[in-house]
Write an enzyme that holds these catalytic residues in place. Structure first.
Site, PDB file in Angstrom:
ATOM      1  CB  SER A  94     -11.706 -39.914  -8.114  1.00  0.00           C
ATOM      2  OG  SER A  94     -10.347 -40.287  -8.109  1.00  0.00           O
TER       3      SER A  94
ATOM      4  CD  GLN B  16      -7.221 -42.144  -6.392  1.00  0.00           C
ATOM      5  OE1 GLN B  16      -8.003 -42.074  -5.480  1.00  0.00           O
ATOM      6  NE2 GLN B  16      -6.075 -41.149  -6.434  1.00  0.00           N
TER       7      GLN B  16
ATOM      8  CG  ASP C 155      -3.214 -34.614  -8.894  1.00  0.00           C
ATOM      9  OD1 ASP C 155      -4.164 -34.038  -8.407  1.00  0.00           O
ATOM     10  OD2 ASP C 155      -2.536 -35.409  -8.646  1.00  0.00           O
TER      11      ASP C 155
ATOM     12  NE  ARG D 134      -0.766 -33.437  -5.715  1.00  0.00           N
ATOM     13  CZ  ARG D 134       0.270 -34.053  -6.345  1.00  0.00           C
ATOM     14  NH1 ARG D 134       1.367 -33.346  -6.255  1.00  0.00           N
ATOM     15  NH2 ARG D 134       0.737 -35.398  -6.250  1.00  0.00           N
TER      16      ARG D 134
END
Length: 432
Positions: A176, A178, A319, A393
Site C-alpha cells: 500500500s 500508506q 480507490d 466504498r
C-alpha cells in the site's frame, strides 16, 4: 437514515442537478492531524472530516497527550502539538484502537515506533488481516521493536519505540502507498536523514505525493529524489492553519451519479490544483462519454447520451475502482479495470466482493489478480440486495447500481456519514 439495517435506493426520476459538497478528505485530515500533533504550537484545521477514521486518529493522538479541541459541527479542529515525539501514553495497558483504519494503524503506528513509548495496536478482525509486515520490518531495521501477537506482520502488535536511525530503507513492491507515507512521517523524528528506496515503485503514488505536500505545508522537508527515492530530512513540523479539501474519493460518487443519469453535478474546492490524485477520475468518466470540466477549484460532470466501456489502468487512483465497476454496469460494451491489486487488502477483498455483487446484478465478470473484466447485462436486475461487506466504498458505489437494496448502509459512517442523505436530495432513497 444510515442507521437503518437496509435502505432501498432507486434511480432518480429526473436527472440529478446541482452542487454536491462531499465531506473533508479523510486522507488529508489524518495527515494534518498527525503533523499538527507533532508540531510546536497550535494548529487550526478547517473543513476536516468528522467520521469514524478521523475520530480514531483524534482518540489515538489524545492518548499520546495531544490536545484536540473540536468545534460544534466537528469540522474545525484546534490541535495543540507536543513539540516532538510522544513521550507518554495514557492508560498504557489498553490497546490503541485503530478500528478498520489503515491511516491510523500505519501512520500513528509508525510515529509511535519513532517515539520513546510502548503501545499495543489493535483493530477489527478485518484490520487484523491487513498487511503491516513491510512497515514493521522497515521500522525494526531502524531500531524499533515490534512484536506481533497472532501472526507475523499483522495486528495486534506491541510497538516499543526508539530513536530511528534513518539512512537507507528499501521497500520492494509496497502492499500500500500508506506504507511509504508512514515511513515518511516516522522519518521526521529520526536521528538522521532517511532515503526510502522503491525499486519497483508504489501503488497509488499520488497518495505519497499528498503526504509529501502536507509535510512540506507543515514546514517539513520530504521530496522525491528521482523517480524511485523519497528523501526525508528530520525536523519537527510547524503549527499552522490548514484548510482541508473535500474528499476526492467521495466526490467520485457524485460525478458518477451525473454520468449515469444524464445529470449535471459540480463539486467545488476540488480541481486541477488539488492535492488528491482521485480528481483524475473525472477524466476517466470523460473517456466513457461524460462531459467533464476541470477548473482550478471545481469539477463539473454532465451525463451524455450513452456511456461506453473502456480499458483503464487505475494504479495511481485505485480507490475509485468500485465507482468505475458500477458505472461499467450501464456502459455499452465491456470494461477492463486494471492496476487495483491493492483492493485485495482493504476493508474487504474489494475485487472479489465487487465481482460477487456485479454478478448478482446480471453482469458477466472475470476476476483477475489486479482487477476485473466486466461485461454489462442488457438490463440490470432490479430489487437485488447488495451486500456491503462491511466496506464503506462498497456501500457507496453499489448504491448507484440501480434499483437495489443496500444491506448495512451504516458502514458509510467510516468516511461519509451523510452519504445517503445526499442521495435523498435527489429522491433516491426509500426505507429498506
Amino acid at each position: 437514515m444510515s442507521g437503518l439495517d437496509r435502505l432501498r435506493v432507486v434511480p432518480p426520476a429526473v436527472p440529478p442537478t446541482g452542487t454536491v459538497v462531499p465531506p473533508g478528505s479523510k486522507s488529508l485530515t489524518n495527515r494534518a492531524l498527525l503533523l499538527a500533533g507533532l508540531a510546536e504550537g497550535r494548529s487550526r484545521l478547517t473543513g476536516a472530516l468528522d467520521a469514524e477514521d478521523t475520530r480514531l486518529m483524534v482518540a489515538g493522538l489524545r492518548r499520546c497527550g495531544v490536545d484536540v479541541a473540536v468545534d460544534d459541527d466537528a469540522t474545525t479542529l484546534v490541535v495543540t502539538g507536543l513539540a516532538g515525539a510522544p513521550t507518554d501514553l495514557t492508560d498504557p495497558g489498553a490497546p490503541v484502537d485503530v478500528g478498520t483504519s489503515g491511516t491510523v494503524s500505519r501512520f500513528l503506528g509508525a510515529v509511535l515506533a519513532a517515539s520513546p513509548v510502548t503501545a499495543v495496536l489493535d483493530g477489527t478482525p478485518r484490520m487484523r488481516e491487513r498487511p503491516m509486515g513491510q512497515l514493521f520490518d522497515a521500522l525494526t531495521a531502524q531500531g524499533a521493536t515490534i512484536t506481533c501477537h497472532a501472526r507475523p506482520g499483522l495486528l495486534p502488535a506491541t510497538v516499543t519505540g526508539a530513536s530511528l536511525s534513518g539512512g537507507r530503507v528499501v521497500v520492494d513492491r509496497p502492499a500500500s502507498s500508506q506504507v511509504v507515507s508512514a515511513l515518511v512521517l516516522a522519518a521526521l523524528l529520526a536521528d538522521a536523514p532517511t532515503r526510502i528506496e522503491l525499486p519497483h515503485g508504489t501503488p497509488a503514488r499520488p497518495y505519497v505525493d499528498m503526504t509529501l505536500a502536507t509535510v512540506t505545508g507543515f514546514g517539513g522537508s520530504a521530496a522525491w529524489d528521482g523517480d524511485d527515492v523519497v528523501a526525508v530530512t528530520p525536523g519537527l513540523p510547524r503549527a499552522r492553519d490548514w484548510a482541508i479539501e473535500p474528499d476526492a474519493s467521495a466526490a467520485t460518487y457524485a460525478w458518477a451519479l451525473a454520468a449515469l443519469h444524464g445529470g449535471d453535478v459540480e463539486v467545488r474546492h476540488l480541481g486541477r490544483d488539488s492535492l488528491q490524485g482521485d480528481v483524475a477520475f473525472a477524466e476517466v468518466l470523460g473517456r466513457m462519454g461524460a462531459g467533464v470540466v476541470v477548473g482550478p477549484d471545481h469539477v463539473r460532470v454532465t451525463g451524455g447520451p450513452r456511456l461506453r466501456g473502456i480499458d483503464v489502468d487505475l494504479t495511481d487512483l485505485p480507490d475509485p475502482g468500485l465507482t468505475l465497476a458500477v458505472v461499467a454496469l450501464h456502459a455499452d460494451g465491456p470494461t477492463r479495470i486494471r492496476g487495483v491489486a491493492v483492493h485485495r487488502h482493504h476493508e474487504t477483498d474489494r475485487i472479489a466482493a465487487a465481482a460477487t455483487e456485479l454478478r448478482k446484478l446480471g453482469a458477466d465478470v472475470v476476476e483477475h489478480d489486479d482487477g476485473l473484466d466486466i461485461t454489462p447485462p442488457e438490463q440490470v436486475r432490479p430489487g437485488v440486495v447488495v451486500d456491503t461487506w462491511l466496506d464503506h466504498r462498497m456501500a457507496m458505489a453499489f448504491a448507484l447500481a440501480g434499483d437495489v437494496v443496500v444491506d448495512d448502509p451504516g458502514c458509510v459512517d467510516k468516511t461519509w456519514p451523510g452519504y445517503f442523505a445526499m442521495l435523498d436530495r435527489f429522491d433516491m432513497v426509500r426505507a429498506g
